[in-house]
Design an enzyme around this catalytic site. Structure first.
Site, PDB file in Angstrom:
ATOM      1  N   SER A 157       0.841  -1.192   0.000  1.00 24.21           N
ATOM      2  CA  SER A 157       0.000   0.000   0.000  1.00 24.21           C
ATOM      3  C   SER A 157       0.882   1.250   0.000  1.00 24.21           C
ATOM      4  O   SER A 157       1.697   1.426  -0.907  1.00 24.21           O
ATOM      5  CB  SER A 157      -0.960  -0.049   1.194  1.00 24.21           C
ATOM      6  OG  SER A 157      -2.001   0.885   1.063  1.00 24.21           O
ATOM      7  N   ASP A 252     -10.098  -3.511  -5.076  1.00 19.75           N
ATOM      8  CA  ASP A 252      -9.184  -2.530  -4.505  1.00 19.75           C
ATOM      9  C   ASP A 252      -9.226  -1.274  -5.355  1.00 19.75           C
ATOM     10  O   ASP A 252      -8.991  -1.342  -6.569  1.00 19.75           O
ATOM     11  CB  ASP A 252      -7.760  -3.095  -4.459  1.00 19.75           C
ATOM     12  CG  ASP A 252      -6.759  -2.176  -3.763  1.00 19.75           C
ATOM     13  OD1 ASP A 252      -7.124  -1.038  -3.428  1.00 19.75           O
ATOM     14  OD2 ASP A 252      -5.616  -2.615  -3.563  1.00 19.75           O
ATOM     15  N   HIS A 282      -8.153  -4.972  -0.931  1.00 19.90           N
ATOM     16  CA  HIS A 282      -6.952  -4.323  -0.433  1.00 19.90           C
ATOM     17  C   HIS A 282      -6.675  -4.773   0.999  1.00 19.90           C
ATOM     18  O   HIS A 282      -7.583  -4.875   1.813  1.00 19.90           O
ATOM     19  CB  HIS A 282      -7.155  -2.803  -0.465  1.00 19.90           C
ATOM     20  CG  HIS A 282      -5.957  -2.009  -0.121  1.00 19.90           C
ATOM     21  ND1 HIS A 282      -5.070  -1.555  -1.077  1.00 19.90           N
ATOM     22  CD2 HIS A 282      -5.478  -1.559   1.069  1.00 19.90           C
ATOM     23  CE1 HIS A 282      -4.111  -0.866  -0.490  1.00 19.90           C
ATOM     24  NE2 HIS A 282      -4.326  -0.853   0.811  1.00 19.90           N
TER      25      HIS A 282
END
Length: 316
Positions: A157, A252, A282
């Site tokens: 991320s 995501d 995600h």
């Protein structure tokens, strides 16, 4: 495809517990909730041969590093890893299970770098800290049995965003030399207007509002989002960067910009593999204790690192 059955079970549990989106909480609440959720789904952290806690002199003051040494004879290849959390949440503890698993599975000395968080320390504090962490790793890895000539960066991320930014910084600074970058559902473009950004709006999952909340915390000036160290996809030149593995998730909002970054690297002559995991959201990479897909992704990442970092291993 529909949500993976294991992902659906996690989703249903969140619905039953009426889990609030992190962006509706105070910073202190969100940071505590983020850590608790990650630790709940990460499974039992794997033991490694040694763990060392250190500090180094960062651009804005002392910063923590945690060094994970797996079993086996050195010198070992080195992975410098940056935790996720939208540059706002996260710590060495949120990335602990991932780093332990990658250290063992890849046979890498894994060095997790702590960096300053926003909004208290907005862009460009995080990439500056992470680049300083890579420089520290290159200089000190040998103390822990690492081989700094076989060095990679990685993160999930926001950590993937920072790994991409550090790769740009290292190329432009003439070092440290990097052999690979592991980018797990990375943010790559602050201004992304993609189908995945528009489609992923479910408040029980990481969604488009989550992404915007993090960017709003990270950037004091919206124009900073155009800077390549904030939005690596916007760099004018991607040639000469280290090869990359980019992992994305079907559900995501960052999916498309991660895959676009891999495509841009390939267009620039950089070997880059992009793998999308169907049916998961995600954060799945940190959920190896709850999702088979998380365990599979860790193993794929480890295999990539093992292969990439073995290419220049000393012979004899």
């Amino acid at each position: 495809m529909p949500l993976d059955p294991q992902m659906q079970a996690l989703y249903d549990r969140r619905a039953q517990q009426e889990v609030r989106p992190l962006y509706t909480m105070t910073l202190a609440e969100a940071r505590a909730a983020d850590l608790a959720a990650i630790q709940a789904d990460a499974g039992t952290p794997e033991p490694v041969a040694e763990v060392h806690e250190e500090q180094f002199a960062g651009p804005g003051g002392p910063l923590p590093v945690r060094v994970y040494r797996p079993a086996g004879e050195g010198p070992l290849p080195v992975l410098v890893y940056f935790f996720g959390g939208g540059w706002t949440l996260g710590s060495l503890d949120t990335g602990d299970a991932i780093c332990r698993s990658l250290a063992n599975a890849a046979g890498c000395l894994t060095i997790a770098v702590g960096y300053r968080l926003a909004p208290e320390n907005p862009f460009p504090a995080a990439p500056q800290d992470c680049f300083a962490g890579v420089q520290w790793a290159a200089e000190h890895a040998a103390r822990f049995g690492g081989d700094p000539s076989r060095l990679a960066v990685g993160g999930d991320s926001a950590g993937g965003n920072l790994a991409a930014a550090v790769s740009l910084m290292a190329r432009d600074a003439g070092g440290p030399g990097l052999l690979a970058q592991l980018l797990v559902y990375p943010n790559t473009d602050c201004l992304a207007d993609t189908p995945s950004r528009r489609e992923n709006t479910d408040p029980l999952l990481f969604n488009d509002k989550s992404v915007q909340w993090y960017w709003d915390n990270y950037l004091t000036d919206p124009d900073d989002g155009r800077h390549p160290l904030a939005s690596p996809l916007r760099a004018p030149d991607h040639s000469g960067l280290p090869p990359a593995l980019v992992l994305t998730a079907e559900y995501d909002p960052l999916r498309d910009e991660g895959e676009a970054y891999a495509a841009r690297l390939r267009e620039s002559g950089v070997p880059a593999e992009s793998v999308r995991y169907p049916g998961v959201a995600h954060g799945f990479f940190a959920m190896a204790g709850s999702l088979d897909a998380g365990r599979s992704a860790i193993e794929r990442a480890a295999n990539y690192l093992r292969t990439s970092l073995a290419a220049t291993a000393p012979k004899g």
